[in-house]
Design a protein around this motif. Structure first.
Motif: not given
Ligand code: CP
Length: 305
Positions: A51-52, A55, A135, A259, A261
């Motif tokens: 999941a993202s 990004t 990141q 960063p 979540p």
């Protein structure tokens, strides 16, 4: 270099070159007309096995702003669900002649393995607990824009270091650029051999944050803790959650990063996350610029570029 697999192996000059290029895109992204043609005619596939939000969205926006045709592979409805392997999936996409594959995978090393098999450029969008290079680049850009430099700053990276690819990429990048890097975590959330990164190790927020210029919080990655010790949220927040009282140990002008979540009330208090010293929203903005810089730099290495 055809791919971006990690910060490991990048020189200070290469990192600074990407940050300088990203600065141009920060300016471009604040204009009404944001489009360039660097990747016109090129195909970028975003292949996310995990999941993202930030990004994947920013790689899609970055590719489109540079003129690429961007395809987001929906792994959840793909033949991965029928048992197709990572390499077979990658080779299938490779046969469609993409120019750039952006890949996130839950296994450390999976992106490097895939990069050896395909013909196109590969960008690591996070692999297991290994690396998340874009990141770290966006974090560095955010720090540099707010502090004017990275060299000589004290950066405290706090929380679930054990499971964090963000921590690993940041330790490598910030050390390469001459920052003093600390990690702050309970022993159960520190990887074995952490000292090899040349970082200071602290097991209390009071000592770890003392005189820090930057306090970088990490998400408690409970989804990676199956079968191992999972701290109680209440106890974890008490000792390692960042609130105003703990932030008081850092320098008066210290800035706070995460960063995302975020787990509000677990590793960070909302008053700090949404407060005047938080750079969290700016990190997201820098994410688009940094990913444009990475794609732009790779574009110059594509055949017939
Ligand atoms: N920081 C980060 O990688 O966020 P996403 O998981 O939302 O992409």
């Amino acid at each position: 270099r055809r791919d971006l697999i990690g910060i490991e192996g990048l020189s200070a000059a290469e990192i600074l070159g990407l940050l300088d290029l990203a600065e141009e895109f920060v300016d471009l992204n604040r204009q009404i007309e944001k489009k360039r043609t660097t990747l016109r005619g090129r195909t970028q596939i975003n292949l996310f096995f995990e999941a993202s939000t930030r990004t994947q969205a920013s790689f899609e926006i970055a590719g489109k702003r540079l003129g690429a045709d961007v395809m987001n592979m929906s792994v959840g409805t793909s033949s991965v669900k029928k048992g197709e392997t990572l390499i077979d999936t990658a080779m299938t996409l490779n046969a469609m002649h993409p120019d750039i594959l952006v890949v996130r995978h839950h296994a450390s090393g999976a992106v490097a393995l895939l990069a050896r098999k395909v013909d196109c450029c590969v960008v690591n969008a996070g692999d297991g607990a290994h690396e998340h290079p874009t990141q770290a680049l966006l974090d560095a850009l955010t720090i540099r824009r707010n502090k004017g430099r990275i060299q000589g700053l004290t950066v405290a990276i706090c929380g679930d270091v054990l499971h964090s690819r963000v921590a690993r990429s940041n330790m490598l990048l910030l050390s390469t650029l001459g920052a003093r890097v600390r990690v702050v975590a309970p022993s159960s959330l520190l990887p074995a051999g952490i000292e090899q990164y040349g970082v200071e190790v602290h097991r209390s927020m009071e000592s770890g944050l003392a005189d820090a210029d930057i306090v970088m919080m990490l998400r408690l990655q409970r989804e990676r803790m199956a079968g191992s010790f999972i701290p109680s949220v209440k106890e974890y927040f008490h000792y390692f959650g960042l609130d105003e009282a703990k932030l008081h140990h850092a320098r008066p002008d210290a800035l706070v990063m995460h960063p995302g979540p975020m787990n509000r009330g677990v590793e960070i208090d909302s008053a700090v996350a949404d407060g005047p010293r938080s750079l969290i929203r700016e990190q997201v903005e820098m994410g688009v610029a940094v990913r444009m810089a990475v794609l732009d730099a790779l574009a110059r290495k594509l055949p017939n570029a």
